[in-house]
Design an enzyme around this catalytic site. Sequence first.
Site, PDB file in Angstrom:
ATOM      1  N   ARG A 181      63.549 -65.962  -9.599  1.00 55.44           N
ATOM      2  CA  ARG A 181      64.806 -65.863 -10.357  1.00 55.44           C
ATOM      3  C   ARG A 181      64.460 -65.929 -11.844  1.00 55.44           C
ATOM      4  NH1 ARG A 181      68.519 -69.564 -12.450  1.00 55.44           N
ATOM      5  NH2 ARG A 181      70.723 -68.919 -12.332  1.00 55.44           N
ATOM      6  N   LYS A 234      61.828 -72.248 -18.394  1.00 52.31           N
ATOM      7  CA  LYS A 234      62.245 -73.650 -18.289  1.00 52.31           C
ATOM      8  C   LYS A 234      61.341 -74.577 -19.100  1.00 52.31           C
ATOM      9  CE  LYS A 234      64.957 -73.615 -14.033  1.00 52.31           C
ATOM     10  NZ  LYS A 234      65.090 -74.099 -12.654  1.00 52.31           N
TER      11      LYS A 234
END
Length: 275
Positions: free
Chosen positions: A253, A219
């Site tokens: 995740r 991210k």
Amino acid sequence: MKVNKLKNLLRPNHTNVMGIINVTPDSFYANSRVNELELLNRVEQMIKDGVEIIDIGGESTRPGADPVPLEEEIKRVVPAVKMIRKHFDIPISVDTYKAEVAKLSLEEGADIINDISALRMDERMINIVSYYKCPIIIMHMKGTPKTMQQNPQYDNVVGEIIDFFKERIEYLKSCGIEEIIIDPGIGFGKTLQHNLEILNKIDEFRVLGQPILIGASRKSMIGMILDKPPEERLNGTLAITAYCTLHNVEIVRVHDVRENVEVVKVIEAIKGVKQ
């Protein structure tokens, strides 16, 4: 059987690796996108690499993303769930906030629903999760994917997220939903400093008494720290996975299964966790 499988999966002091599969054309990390021809090979490789849960998404929720029409998301997600379940006995999570997508996916063999809106964006979702008695992942998000990164502000980011989860958990349990996993929502309506504070104070979320999921793989927070694009953020992702494993976070995740599984194995060996 599905619920018991998940309970067995979340064993004490173990961090599970959830592998991301995006049946989308526009998710922020291109290598996470798969088409129908690639799907089974990708899942098979993830299983060989040690994945413990597969997470299927049919709508990109990157910052600025537009919503996908219901019929299009159904067309992307439900056949993928059916195909994976036909060939593999692996827990399947479906990343959706739409009740109809959840319902059809559960009917085809999905095990878990992963809702970025914490069951707020589709009022029917609570009925679906309650009826099918499936575990639910609820995430904290300020705004919507389209607007969430437009100057998000908090007085106390961790305290406000905890208060949000307290309300959600109490309400969901009153609706008969018992198996709840919380996701603080790294990058969903948070600045870099907010994300760092969430991770720094991850143990404070234990007051909620629910398993924790962290989704930080590749991210923008990693990009901001390292000044690198998504394709070059694996090392930063692995650092966060190691940190989460040290803090007994139940699920990470991630896009890169093998590398993250290896990090978890080494950290848990150091901690003395039985493999």
